[in-house]
Design an enzyme around this catalytic site. Structure first.
Site, PDB file in Angstrom:
ATOM      1  N   LYS B  96      37.684  32.618  55.123  1.00 48.44           N
ATOM      2  CA  LYS B  96      36.681  33.410  54.399  1.00 48.44           C
ATOM      3  C   LYS B  96      35.309  32.753  54.576  1.00 48.44           C
ATOM      4  CE  LYS B  96      36.183  35.252  49.654  1.00 48.44           C
ATOM      5  NZ  LYS B  96      36.855  35.328  48.338  1.00 48.44           N
ATOM      6  N   SER B 168      37.651  39.909  46.837  1.00 51.28           N
ATOM      7  CA  SER B 168      36.586  39.631  47.770  1.00 51.28           C
ATOM      8  C   SER B 168      37.052  38.955  49.062  1.00 51.28           C
ATOM      9  CB  SER B 168      35.541  38.740  47.102  1.00 51.28           C
ATOM     10  OG  SER B 168      36.076  37.460  46.827  1.00 51.28           O
ATOM     11  N   SER B 192      40.563  37.915  43.622  1.00 54.47           N
ATOM     12  CA  SER B 192      40.109  38.061  45.009  1.00 54.47           C
ATOM     13  C   SER B 192      41.132  37.696  46.079  1.00 54.47           C
ATOM     14  CB  SER B 192      38.826  37.254  45.231  1.00 54.47           C
ATOM     15  OG  SER B 192      37.749  37.893  44.590  1.00 54.47           O
TER      16      SER B 192
END
Lengths: 102, 452
Positions: B96, B168, B192
């Protein structure tokens, strides 16, 4: 003629910027009033008497001065607070680190 | 099982090379360890897939191709010399884009930071490098860790590319789901890892708070942020978690704790609860969850109905911490550059949080301690409990109390994946993983793949 108009426009722009700048600066140095506190207390769900509000006004201004000073230090995202959350409660047993994977 | 699958590998590669996209880390590791495929070949294979499908999925911020090829070649040399580092050696992965990686941008998915370069490696990146893993891409994330909207085009769900991947950890789940990477690193503050794993049909582990170093990771909430793996199977989550968890002098919030995981452990020995009232409601995944619970009972698991304690609204904790973490944006006005400007987005949330008194923030944290005490009582009754991934209060509560969970796919609804969550005691990820693994291996849901 064009040059005069251009100068006048620049002058007007200068005046607007000056007035706005003065207004913005004033916003941060204005005396905090009883009405301000009553408005804030409404936002926070608090109730205070007239004398209580009077007593806290100088402290609020000191605190605002401190906030403004803190903001000038602009900490970066990697600077954490000096408060560390720990999900472990008193009496909870946590095994010591030793990886066991079979 | 692994051996039999690879018995005819050469024939398999010739006929179905594309199926490598769906292999687990455990299976790929066997191919690499036995030198049936090189890390370089495997890395090239996944880089090609990332390039081919990113225009559809929008899951990549930066391809780290040069680094990947360098790490893959190094892995091949070491393995050839007999220096095998373990199951992640030579395995490609993605991170990420809130984890710093030297020489590459770390954008946090956000317009004001889209050219930011942090010239050091996050501890997780370092630990994975030490394990021999190969970083192929920095993956998309919802702007400053919210949703699937970032400064590029919205990240898509590979099962339905008209829809978003959720977030996310958007790119992490989307890329693993689409077979563009064998595993990825995600983070969770309040859903997330669980949410995009649910939407994209991946398997995710959200570890206990304090398990994985956050050095070099964007801070959103100092008291809630957690880093964990998003994979194709529960076992892969255990493999990746083993590599990234543990001590790091650079992160003082880490809590020293053992990771016990035994692949042969029989989880029928565990006391297993389930949130009966939550499962009895009518909600989106009701039917899939009912089938899953029925299947578990058939497998010999005794499920005990339990309830979670009452929970106060603690949302001001995340609001205040995130607003402090990004106060620079609020004060400078750079928050105007951010993509989402609706009421329910960061810029407004940060401004709103300016009206949270410090006393209320601390009071909320005292109530949080009470909630932790109540949850400790729950875990005196059971070792693990099963809960709907969405809808109930478990996700919110456990993100505040720091308890770990594993989320796995458990079916499909309208052509899109559904999921089930297993939640456990602090620092007992091994037990949750054991239980989720046994259930997952009795199903085929994680072996279904989207058609792109």
């Amino acid at each position: 003629m064009d040059r005069i108009r251009k100068s006048f426009r620049l002058f007007l722009l200068f005046v607007v910027i000056f007035v706005l700048g003065a207004f913005t600066g004033q916003f941060f140095t204005d005396k905090i009033t009883e009405a301000d506190v009553r408005g804030a207390a409404k936002i926070f769900g608090l109730e205070m008497s007239q004398s209580e509000i009077d007593s806290l006004l100088p402290g609020l201004e000191d605190a605002r001065t401190a906030y403004l000073a803190h903001r000038k230090m602009t900490p970066s995202n990697d600077l954490g607070p000096a408060l560390w959350f720990n999900p472990v409660l008193p009496g909870m047993n946590v095994s010591l680190p030793k990886i066991v994977m079979t | 099982m692994v051996q039999s699958r690879f018995a005819g590998y050469e024939r398999f590669v010739a006929q179905n090379r594309d199926d490598l996209a769906w292999y687990t880390v455990r299976e790929l590791a066997e191919l690499i360890r036995s030198k049936q495929i090189s890390s370089e070949e495997l890395t090239r294979f996944f880089l090609d897939r990332l390039k081919k499908y990113d225009p559809q999925l929008h899951c990549v911020v930066t391809l780290t191709e040069d680094l990947a090829m360098e790490q893959a070649k190094r892995a091949d040399v070491e393995i050839k010399a007999g220096k095998y580092r373990g199951l992640l050696h030579g395995i490609p992965y993605g991170a990420k884009d809130l984890l710093a990686a030297r020489k590459y941008k770390t954008t946090w998915g956000s317009v004001p930071y889209k050219d930011q370069v942090l010239d050091y490696d996050a501890t997780v990146i370092k630990k994975l490098e030490a394990a021999g893993a190969v970083l192929c891409a920095k993956l998309t994330m919802g702007e400053l860790a919210w949703g699937d909207v970032w400064f590029g085009e919205m990240t898509r769900n590979p099962w339905d590319t008209k829809t978003g991947s959720s977030g996310s950890s958007a790119g992490s789940a989307s890329s693993v789901s689409a077979g563009l990477l064998p595993f990825a690193i995600g983070t969770e503050t309040l859903g997330s890892i669980v949410s995009p794993s649910t939407v994209c049909g991946t398997t995710g582990l959200r570890p206990s708070y304090g398990r994985v170093s956050r050095h070099g990771a964007m801070a959103l909430s100092w008291s809630m942020d957690k880093i964990g793996p998003i994979c194709r199977s529960v076992e892969d989550c255990a493999i990746v978690f083993q590599a990234i968890q543990g001590a790091d002098p650079m992160d003082v919030s880490l809590i020293p704790a053992a990771f016990h995981y035994d692949a042969n452990f029989d989880p029928r020995q565990l006391k297993i609860g389930y949130l009966k009232k939550d499962f009895d409601r009518r909600y989106a995944f009701h039917d899939q969850d009912s089938v899953a619970l029925h299947r578990m009972r058939e497998m010999g698991f005794k499920l005990v109905p339990i309830e979670l304690p009452p929970s106060p609204d603690l949302s001001i904790i995340l609001s205040a911490e995130s607003a402090a973490a990004f106060d620079e944006l609020t004060l400078s006005g750079k928050d105007d550059l951010m993509r989402r400007q609706i009421k329910n987005a960061w810029p407004n949330s940060f401004r709103e949080a300016r009206f949270i008194p410090a006393v209320e923030y601390l009071q909320a944290n005292r109530l949080r301690t009470k909630l932790m005490q109540e949850m400790q009582k729950v875990f005196q009754e059971v070792d693990v409990y099963i809960n709907p991934s969405w809808g109930g209060r478990s996700l919110n509560i456990t993100n505040h109390t720091g308890h770990p969970c594993v989320v796995i796919p458990n079916g499909f609804r309208n052509g899109r994946p559904t999921s089930l969550t297993f939640t456990g005691k602090l620092f007992e990820e091994g037990k949750i993983l054991s239980l989720a693994k046994v259930y997952q291996e009795a199903t085929e849901h994680h072996k279904q793949h989207p058609q792109l």
